[in-house]
Scaffold this motif. Structure first.
Motif, PDB file in Angstrom:
ATOM      1  N   VAL A  97      -4.772  11.769  -5.964  1.00  0.00           N
ATOM      2  CA  VAL A  97      -5.394  12.035  -7.220  1.00  0.00           C
ATOM      3  C   VAL A  97      -6.947  12.480  -6.944  1.00  0.00           C
ATOM      4  O   VAL A  97      -7.302  11.897  -5.707  1.00  0.00           O
ATOM      5  N   ASN A  98      -7.581  12.754  -7.819  1.00  0.00           N
ATOM      6  CA  ASN A  98      -9.139  12.847  -7.878  1.00  0.00           C
ATOM      7  C   ASN A  98      -9.392  13.746  -6.656  1.00  0.00           C
ATOM      8  O   ASN A  98     -10.115  13.112  -5.844  1.00  0.00           O
ATOM      9  N   ASP A  99      -8.757  14.875  -6.489  1.00  0.00           N
ATOM     10  CA  ASP A  99      -9.125  15.756  -5.343  1.00  0.00           C
ATOM     11  C   ASP A  99      -8.949  15.027  -4.198  1.00  0.00           C
ATOM     12  O   ASP A  99      -9.701  15.261  -2.965  1.00  0.00           O
ATOM     13  N   LYS A 100      -7.704  14.275  -4.057  1.00  0.00           N
ATOM     14  CA  LYS A 100      -7.179  13.767  -2.593  1.00  0.00           C
ATOM     15  C   LYS A 100      -8.279  12.523  -2.266  1.00  0.00           C
ATOM     16  O   LYS A 100      -8.228  12.115  -1.073  1.00  0.00           O
ATOM     17  N   ARG A 101      -9.117  11.940  -3.436  1.00  0.00           N
ATOM     18  CA  ARG A 101      -9.956  10.904  -3.078  1.00  0.00           C
ATOM     19  C   ARG A 101      -9.368   9.378  -3.576  1.00  0.00           C
ATOM     20  O   ARG A 101     -10.165   8.517  -3.482  1.00  0.00           O
ATOM     21  N   GLY A 102      -8.250   9.670  -3.901  1.00  0.00           N
ATOM     22  CA  GLY A 102      -7.305   8.265  -4.364  1.00  0.00           C
ATOM     23  C   GLY A 102      -6.034   8.501  -4.498  1.00  0.00           C
ATOM     24  O   GLY A 102      -5.503   9.508  -4.183  1.00  0.00           O
ATOM     25  N   LEU A 103      -5.249   7.493  -4.705  1.00  0.00           N
ATOM     26  CA  LEU A 103      -3.862   7.371  -4.583  1.00  0.00           C
ATOM     27  C   LEU A 103      -3.242   6.711  -6.093  1.00  0.00           C
ATOM     28  O   LEU A 103      -4.052   5.799  -6.380  1.00  0.00           O
ATOM     29  N   ARG A 104      -2.055   7.027  -6.386  1.00  0.00           N
ATOM     30  CA  ARG A 104      -1.441   6.243  -7.450  1.00  0.00           C
ATOM     31  C   ARG A 104       0.181   6.084  -7.054  1.00  0.00           C
ATOM     32  O   ARG A 104       0.534   7.189  -6.391  1.00  0.00           O
ATOM     33  N   PHE A 105       0.634   4.985  -7.112  1.00  0.00           N
ATOM     34  CA  PHE A 105       1.919   4.840  -6.898  1.00  0.00           C
ATOM     35  C   PHE A 105       2.490   3.741  -7.826  1.00  0.00           C
ATOM     36  O   PHE A 105       1.764   3.138  -8.594  1.00  0.00           O
ATOM     37  N   TYR A 106       3.741   3.298  -7.511  1.00  0.00           N
ATOM     38  CA  TYR A 106       4.428   2.367  -8.378  1.00  0.00           C
ATOM     39  C   TYR A 106       5.146   1.392  -7.780  1.00  0.00           C
ATOM     40  O   TYR A 106       5.518   1.347  -6.568  1.00  0.00           O
ATOM     41  N   LEU A 107       5.199   0.151  -8.370  1.00  0.00           N
ATOM     42  CA  LEU A 107       5.815  -0.960  -8.016  1.00  0.00           C
ATOM     43  C   LEU A 107       6.922  -1.383  -8.753  1.00  0.00           C
ATOM     44  O   LEU A 107       6.916  -1.644 -10.216  1.00  0.00           O
ATOM     45  N   ARG A 108       8.265  -1.477  -8.242  1.00  0.00           N
ATOM     46  CA  ARG A 108       9.251  -1.714  -9.106  1.00  0.00           C
ATOM     47  C   ARG A 108      10.050  -3.084  -9.106  1.00  0.00           C
ATOM     48  O   ARG A 108      10.727  -3.553  -9.787  1.00  0.00           O
ATOM     49  N   THR A 109      10.106  -3.524  -7.664  1.00  0.00           N
ATOM     50  CA  THR A 109      11.057  -4.711  -7.375  1.00  0.00           C
ATOM     51  C   THR A 109      10.103  -5.867  -7.093  1.00  0.00           C
ATOM     52  O   THR A 109       8.875  -5.708  -6.655  1.00  0.00           O
ATOM     53  N   ALA A 110      10.572  -7.144  -6.924  1.00  0.00           N
ATOM     54  CA  ALA A 110      10.040  -8.258  -6.485  1.00  0.00           C
ATOM     55  C   ALA A 110       9.440  -7.948  -5.130  1.00  0.00           C
ATOM     56  O   ALA A 110       8.502  -8.604  -4.625  1.00  0.00           O
ATOM     57  N   ALA A 111      10.039  -7.534  -4.407  1.00  0.00           N
ATOM     58  CA  ALA A 111       9.968  -7.129  -2.903  1.00  0.00           C
ATOM     59  C   ALA A 111       8.433  -6.127  -2.867  1.00  0.00           C
ATOM     60  O   ALA A 111       7.700  -6.215  -2.073  1.00  0.00           O
ATOM     61  N   ASP A 112       8.557  -5.313  -3.899  1.00  0.00           N
ATOM     62  CA  ASP A 112       7.281  -4.393  -3.922  1.00  0.00           C
ATOM     63  C   ASP A 112       6.109  -5.134  -4.217  1.00  0.00           C
ATOM     64  O   ASP A 112       5.065  -4.900  -3.567  1.00  0.00           O
ATOM     65  N   PHE A 113       6.349  -5.999  -5.249  1.00  0.00           N
ATOM     66  CA  PHE A 113       5.102  -6.817  -5.780  1.00  0.00           C
ATOM     67  C   PHE A 113       4.640  -7.699  -4.329  1.00  0.00           C
ATOM     68  O   PHE A 113       3.525  -7.928  -4.280  1.00  0.00           O
ATOM     69  N   ASP A 114       5.671  -8.423  -3.752  1.00  0.00           N
ATOM     70  CA  ASP A 114       5.169  -9.068  -2.729  1.00  0.00           C
ATOM     71  C   ASP A 114       4.496  -8.441  -1.611  1.00  0.00           C
ATOM     72  O   ASP A 114       3.790  -8.901  -1.100  1.00  0.00           O
ATOM     73  N   ALA A 115       5.186  -7.248  -1.352  1.00  0.00           N
ATOM     74  CA  ALA A 115       4.277  -6.423  -0.383  1.00  0.00           C
ATOM     75  C   ALA A 115       3.063  -5.882  -0.605  1.00  0.00           C
ATOM     76  O   ALA A 115       2.192  -5.905   0.202  1.00  0.00           O
ATOM     77  N   PHE A 116       3.002  -5.645  -1.740  1.00  0.00           N
ATOM     78  CA  PHE A 116       1.426  -5.253  -2.516  1.00  0.00           C
ATOM     79  C   PHE A 116       0.734  -6.463  -2.232  1.00  0.00           C
ATOM     80  O   PHE A 116      -0.679  -6.280  -1.607  1.00  0.00           O
ATOM     81  N   ASN A 117       1.135  -7.600  -2.590  1.00  0.00           N
ATOM     82  CA  ASN A 117      -0.031  -8.648  -2.667  1.00  0.00           C
ATOM     83  C   ASN A 117      -0.305  -8.940  -1.164  1.00  0.00           C
ATOM     84  O   ASN A 117      -1.335  -9.420  -0.695  1.00  0.00           O
ATOM     85  N   ARG A 118       0.727  -8.974  -0.204  1.00  0.00           N
ATOM     86  CA  ARG A 118       0.362  -9.104   1.313  1.00  0.00           C
ATOM     87  C   ARG A 118      -0.715  -8.148   1.684  1.00  0.00           C
ATOM     88  O   ARG A 118      -1.465  -8.516   2.390  1.00  0.00           O
ATOM     89  N   ALA A 119      -0.433  -6.906   1.288  1.00  0.00           N
ATOM     90  CA  ALA A 119      -1.240  -5.828   1.716  1.00  0.00           C
ATOM     91  C   ALA A 119      -2.719  -6.079   1.323  1.00  0.00           C
ATOM     92  O   ALA A 119      -3.742  -6.046   2.161  1.00  0.00           O
ATOM     93  N   VAL A 120      -2.835  -6.286  -0.067  1.00  0.00           N
ATOM     94  CA  VAL A 120      -4.176  -6.400  -0.547  1.00  0.00           C
ATOM     95  C   VAL A 120      -5.160  -7.720  -0.049  1.00  0.00           C
ATOM     96  O   VAL A 120      -6.181  -8.108  -0.098  1.00  0.00           O
ATOM     97  N   GLY A 121      -4.106  -8.748  -0.060  1.00  0.00           N
ATOM     98  CA  GLY A 121      -4.578 -10.192   0.395  1.00  0.00           C
ATOM     99  C   GLY A 121      -4.726 -10.219   1.788  1.00  0.00           C
ATOM    100  O   GLY A 121      -5.549 -11.290   2.273  1.00  0.00           O
ATOM    101  N   ASP A 122      -4.112  -9.527   2.671  1.00  0.00           N
ATOM    102  CA  ASP A 122      -4.206 -10.070   3.996  1.00  0.00           C
ATOM    103  C   ASP A 122      -4.508  -8.482   5.061  1.00  0.00           C
ATOM    104  O   ASP A 122      -5.699  -8.468   5.430  1.00  0.00           O
ATOM    105  N   ASP A 123      -3.446  -7.681   4.905  1.00  0.00           N
ATOM    106  CA  ASP A 123      -3.452  -6.348   5.842  1.00  0.00           C
ATOM    107  C   ASP A 123      -4.710  -5.449   5.482  1.00  0.00           C
ATOM    108  O   ASP A 123      -5.267  -5.007   6.575  1.00  0.00           O
ATOM    109  N   LEU A 124      -5.247  -5.489   4.387  1.00  0.00           N
ATOM    110  CA  LEU A 124      -6.295  -4.492   3.888  1.00  0.00           C
ATOM    111  C   LEU A 124      -7.688  -5.025   3.794  1.00  0.00           C
ATOM    112  O   LEU A 124      -8.717  -4.303   3.490  1.00  0.00           O
ATOM    113  N   VAL A 125      -7.787  -6.339   4.028  1.00  0.00           N
ATOM    114  CA  VAL A 125      -9.045  -6.987   3.727  1.00  0.00           C
ATOM    115  C   VAL A 125     -10.292  -6.411   4.757  1.00  0.00           C
ATOM    116  O   VAL A 125     -11.257  -6.473   4.149  1.00  0.00           O
ATOM    117  N   LEU A 126      -9.931  -6.187   5.853  1.00  0.00           N
ATOM    118  CA  LEU A 126     -11.005  -5.628   6.539  1.00  0.00           C
ATOM    119  C   LEU A 126     -10.991  -4.160   6.661  1.00  0.00           C
ATOM    120  O   LEU A 126     -11.708  -3.590   7.578  1.00  0.00           O
TER     121      LEU A 126
END
Length: 339
Positions: free
Chosen positions: A296-325
């Motif tokens: 989105v926004n001329d390829k300067r951002g993304l949008r996506f969906y979280l649907r399952t408990a596993a999705d939300f867990d994976a998202f939390n791990r990503a923003v809380g750990d994998d993507l911190v640096l």
């Protein structure tokens, strides 16, 4: 306005002028603001996204709003400019705000697209990036900014009455023009409410603001159909994660900057990512069940969906750990606006 003369160790008063004497018209000021809205917004302490200028608020009237904008909370902002002073400036703005309150969200998108010669999808992405949510979140509230060389006392009394008694958010800014060496200098001062009170009331409004539909998070969760979404919200609240109740939204910052918004719908979480990082599409596609990742926004951002408990867990791990640096690109709104 005073100029500091370092060599002479003195203050030099610049020559005061009026817009009439300097041959500046309301349209000139309007054009200058819209050409570089960031400078004007920084001067008055606002974070606004200009939707358009000379915007017709209703087919029932020929009048036009000088500048229509939205703030980062999705509140619609009606900006009315006057050279000199005009008693009816407030009345005009109130009537425009009332008309705008009837607008559906897609009309804002179309107005932005028309005014800046963008596609509908690009205009929608611009608005969603600024408010950090999908476009349906805008125009839940309206407020007014009046800018003029001076204000009639009756107008200021009316603004105070509307603000104090009926909680209509009105800001009045006085323009002062000075000249020196062939250059014009403009200052913009908040005359109502007093700047200290304006900061306090704006802060309390944001802190206490809720959707008309939800009095608290327990109430907001009643409409959530997917248990994974409810559990995600409860966990976010328990960990004191930044949230916005009136949008059922959870906000995540990385390196001190807002990077992700999760707007919780009855059946899924709608994620908005501001900025990009290397192979981010593949990153989410491989971690989530059915993300439907879209640039989105001329390829300067993304949008996506979280649907399952596993999705939300994976998202939390990503923003809380994998993507911190992780290093994110910084979207340049001016470049996007001119694309």
């Amino acid at each position: 306005m005073l100029r500091i003369d370092r060599a002479g160790k003195k203050l030099v008063r610049l020559t005061k002028s009026t817009f009439v004497d300097a041959d500046h018209w309301e349209r000139d000021l309007q054009a200058m603001i819209c050409t570089d809205p960031d400078s004007f917004c920084e001067e008055i302490g606002e974070n606004l996204w200009v939707i358009g200028q000379e915007v017709r608020p209703s087919e029932a009237v020929p009048d036009r709003i000088d500048i229509l904008a939205t703030d980062e909370d999705g509140t619609t902002v009606v900006i009315e400019l006057k050279r000199g002073t005009h008693k009816l400036q407030l009345l005009q703005a109130i009537s425009y705000a009332g008309m705008i309150s009837k607008w559906p969200s897609d009309r804002f998108v179309q107005t932005l697209a028309t005014n800046y010669k963008q596609s509908y999808d690009d205009a929608r992405a611009d608005i969603e990036e600024h408010v950090g949510s999908d476009v349906s979140a805008i125009n839940q509230d309206q407020r007014i900014i009046l800018v003029a060389e001076d204000f009639d006392p009756a107008l200021l009394i009316a603004a105070e009455w509307l603000h104090e008694i009926f909680e209509v958010d009105i800001r009045c800014y006085r323009l002062s023009l000075s000249q020196e060496g062939g250059n014009d200098y403009l200052t913009c001062t908040c005359v109502y409410p007093p700047i200290e009170i304006a900061a306090l009331t704006r802060g309390s409004e944001k802190a206490g603001r809720t959707s008309a539909s939800w009095k608290d998070w327990d109430d907001a969760l009643k409409a959530i159909e997917n248990p994974a979404v409810s559990d995600f919200i409860r966990a976010a609240l328990a960990s004191n994660q930044e949230t916005r109740l009136y949008r059922r939204q959870v906000i995540y910052r990385i390196g001190g900057k807002r990077r992700f918004w999760v707007t919780c719908r009855p059946a899924f979480g709608y994620v908005w990512q501001l900025g990009r990082f290397d192979v981010d599409e593949q990153f989410w596609e491989t971690r989530l069940s059915a993300p439907n990742v879209k640039e989105v926004n001329d390829k300067r951002g993304l949008r996506f969906y979280l649907r399952t408990a596993a999705d939300f867990d994976a998202f939390n791990r990503a923003v809380g750990d994998d993507l911190v640096l992780t290093e994110f690109s910084e979207p340049d709104q001016l470049e996007v606006r001119g694309a």
